[in-house]
Every structure is written in structure tokens, then in C-alpha cells.
Design a protein around this motif. Structure first.
Motif, short mmCIF file in Angstrom:
data_model
loop_
_atom_site.label_atom_id
_atom_site.label_comp_id
_atom_site.label_asym_id
_atom_site.label_seq_id
_atom_site.Cartn_x
_atom_site.Cartn_y
_atom_site.Cartn_z
N UNK A 31 0.83 -1.21 0.00
CA UNK A 31 0.00 0.00 0.00
C UNK A 31 0.86 1.26 0.00
N UNK A 32 2.11 1.13 0.49
CA UNK A 32 3.02 2.27 0.56
C UNK A 32 4.06 2.26 -0.56
N UNK A 33 4.30 1.09 -1.14
CA UNK A 33 5.43 0.96 -2.06
C UNK A 33 5.06 0.31 -3.40
N UNK A 34 3.78 0.28 -3.71
CA UNK A 34 3.31 -0.45 -4.89
C UNK A 34 3.96 0.04 -6.18
N UNK A 35 4.06 1.35 -6.36
CA UNK A 35 4.54 1.90 -7.63
C UNK A 35 5.99 1.49 -7.91
N UNK A 36 6.89 1.77 -6.97
CA UNK A 36 8.30 1.44 -7.23
C UNK A 36 8.52 -0.07 -7.27
N UNK A 37 7.75 -0.81 -6.44
CA UNK A 37 7.95 -2.25 -6.41
C UNK A 37 7.58 -2.87 -7.75
N UNK A 38 6.44 -2.49 -8.29
CA UNK A 38 6.01 -3.04 -9.57
C UNK A 38 6.92 -2.59 -10.71
N UNK A 39 7.39 -1.35 -10.62
CA UNK A 39 8.31 -0.85 -11.65
C UNK A 39 9.59 -1.67 -11.65
N UNK A 40 10.13 -1.92 -10.47
CA UNK A 40 11.36 -2.71 -10.37
C UNK A 40 11.11 -4.16 -10.77
N UNK A 41 9.95 -4.69 -10.40
CA UNK A 41 9.64 -6.07 -10.74
C UNK A 41 9.60 -6.25 -12.26
N UNK A 42 8.96 -5.29 -12.94
CA UNK A 42 8.87 -5.36 -14.40
C UNK A 42 10.23 -5.12 -15.06
N UNK A 43 10.92 -4.08 -14.59
CA UNK A 43 12.16 -3.68 -15.25
C UNK A 43 13.33 -4.62 -14.94
N UNK A 44 13.47 -5.00 -13.68
CA UNK A 44 14.65 -5.76 -13.28
C UNK A 44 14.47 -7.27 -13.38
N UNK A 45 13.23 -7.74 -13.34
CA UNK A 45 13.02 -9.18 -13.41
C UNK A 45 12.41 -9.60 -14.74
#
Length: 259
Positions: free
Chosen positions: A212-226
Motif C-alpha cells: 500500500x506504501x510501495x506499490x509503484x516502485x515495487x512493480x516498476x522494479x519487478x517489471x524492469x529488473x526481473x
């Protein structure tokens, strides 16, 4: 006649205290594995052998052996003494100085202690919450090829405690897991992935709060880095499956997907 001179068995608490004393000695005296036998001022080899023996005895008490099952009272005594002072910190600090078998035994001891209750309390959780920097050491252990698998196994057991999982999720090190998962060493990368998945699926309410606090950066990193960096179809499929597991874990958070 032999029985007359047989030494009295050491209690679990005595074993822990002797282990702690040797860990303190080894911590203060550097790399004892390189000590020379003839050096009368420096008995590192003997201390290391004795320490390995003690850690093996601690493991035997916690897990039992071929002859007997673990005794709850003995496990409770061992656990209470282990966390009464900084034995856990010392063991983790000295892990690089132990031989491979002692490292394996130490890893199993630390893992088991996370599940031991004393007076219906998981005192390992209380200790770790008061000494959170130990978690930082375990996380950054993924950068050490010789220790990564040992520290990773310890870390996964520690995050069984919800307060510890919350600390790791909210720490500055959380983003580094994306790097650890892509390490060139397959075994270490797989271990980091297992820890990452455990963090994001075990404690659903804590994960929901984190996202709820980190959704944007987490999903961005998940898509970009993984997902985007996956070099094989099997790797990409694995990451997608991981994303679905996390999504199921936190679906009540209000998000339709993790990425």
C-alpha cells in the motif's frame, strides 16, 4: 572402574556458555584457522575444533539424534541461555571463521532456535526485534559467495516472525533483493529468490501494508529488473509465476496484480 572417571555430562546451558566463551575468543583473535600448532601463545586450532564440537552438540540437543528425540526441557534451557546474552550475534559474526561443517551446523542451530518456545514465547523474535542490525548482516550476506547460502537459510527462518519480516520489507535493503535474484551464481540467486518469495507471501497483512506504501516502485522494479531482464522463457515464466503467487497472497489489499 571406567565409570568412576567418566566426566559429568554438560547441561544445555553450560554448552551454550562454553560456546559463547569460545566465540568471544575467536572473535577477538582474528582468523584462528591459520594459527600454527606450535604457537604456545595461540591455541587457535584447538579452540576451533572444540567450538565445532560444541556447535554439533547444540544441534544434537535441538534436533535429536539416531538414539533419541529432542527433549523439550533441554531445548528450552538451551534456547533461554542462547538468547540471554549475545550468543546469536557472536555466532553470526564468527561464521566466516568456521569450517564448512561447523557453518552448516551453526545454520541449523540458528534456524531451529527461531521455532523454540520458552514459557510459550518465541524469545528469538524478541531478541531479533531488539537487535535488528543482525538482519542487515544476514541480508548483505548474499554478497559473499562463501556465506550466502548459510545466511540466506538463517534469514528465511528469522522472517517467520512477523515483526522481523516487517522490518526487512521496510528496510533500505529490500530493493537489493532484485539485484540478488539476478546474481550470476545460480544457487545464490535461487536462494535469494526463495527468501524474496517468503517475504512477500508468508505474512499477508504485513505484505499488504508494505504494498500500500510501495506499490509503484515495487512493480516498476519487478517489471524492469526481473521480467524485462529475463534471458530465457523458463526464467520469465518463473518470474510470472512468482508474481501470481504474491498477487494471491495480497489480493485483499485492493490490487488486481503485482505487475
Amino acid at each position: 572402574m571406567k565409570g568412576l572417571f567418566k566426566s559429568k555430562p554438560r547441561t544445555p546451558a553450560e554448552l551454550v556458555r562454553q560456546t559463547r566463551d569460545l566465540l568471544i575468543y575467536i572473535d577477538l583473535n582474528g582468523n584462528t584457522r591459520d594459527a600454527k600448532r606450535e604457537d604456545k601463545q595461540y591455541h587457535g586450532l584447538w579452540q576451533m575444533a572444540e567450538l565445532s564440537k560444541l556447535i554439533r552438540e547444540l544441534k544434537s540437543i535441538l534436533y535429536g539424534n539416531n538414539e533419541a528425540e529432542p527433549v523439550p526441557e533441554a531445548c528450552a534451557q538451551l534456547t533461554q541461555e542462547f538468547f540471554r546474552e549475545n550468543t546469536l550475534r557472536l555466532l553470526i559474526t564468527c561464521l566466516p571463521k568456521l569450517n564448512l561443517e561447523a557453518r552448516k551446523d551453526a545454520t541449523q542451530v540458528v534456524a531451529n532456535l527461531q521455532r523454540q518456545q520458552v514459557h510459550s514465547r518465541l524469545i528469538a523474535s524478541d531478541y531479533l526485534e531488539a537487535n535488528r542490525d543482525i538482519l542487515d548482516t544476514l541480508i548483505m550476506g548474499y554478497e559473499n559467495m562463501d556465506l550466502a547460502l548459510h545466511y540466506g537459510a538463517m534469514l528465511r527462518e528469522c522472517i517467520r516472525h512477523q515483526c522481523i519480516a516487517r522490518y526487512v520489507l521496510e528496510s533500505e535493503y529490500m530493493r537489493k533483493f532484485f539485484d540478488f535474484i539476478e546474481l550470476p551464481n545460480f544457487d545464490i540467486a535461487s536462494d535469494a529468490s526463495a527468501t524474496f518469495k517468503e517475504l512477500l507471501t508468508r505474512h499477508k497483512s504485513t505484505v499488504a501494508e508494505f504494498l500500500s506504501k510501495n506499490y509503484d516502485w515495487f512493480c516498476a522494479d519487478f517489471n524492469e529488473k526481473l521480467l524485462s531482464s529475463a534471458t530465457t522463457s523458463s526464467q520469465k515464466t518463473s518470474y510470472q509465476a512468482f508474481g501470481r503467487d504474491v498477487t494471491r497472497s495480497i489480493k485483499f489489499c485492493g490490487y488486481d496484480a503485482i505487475c
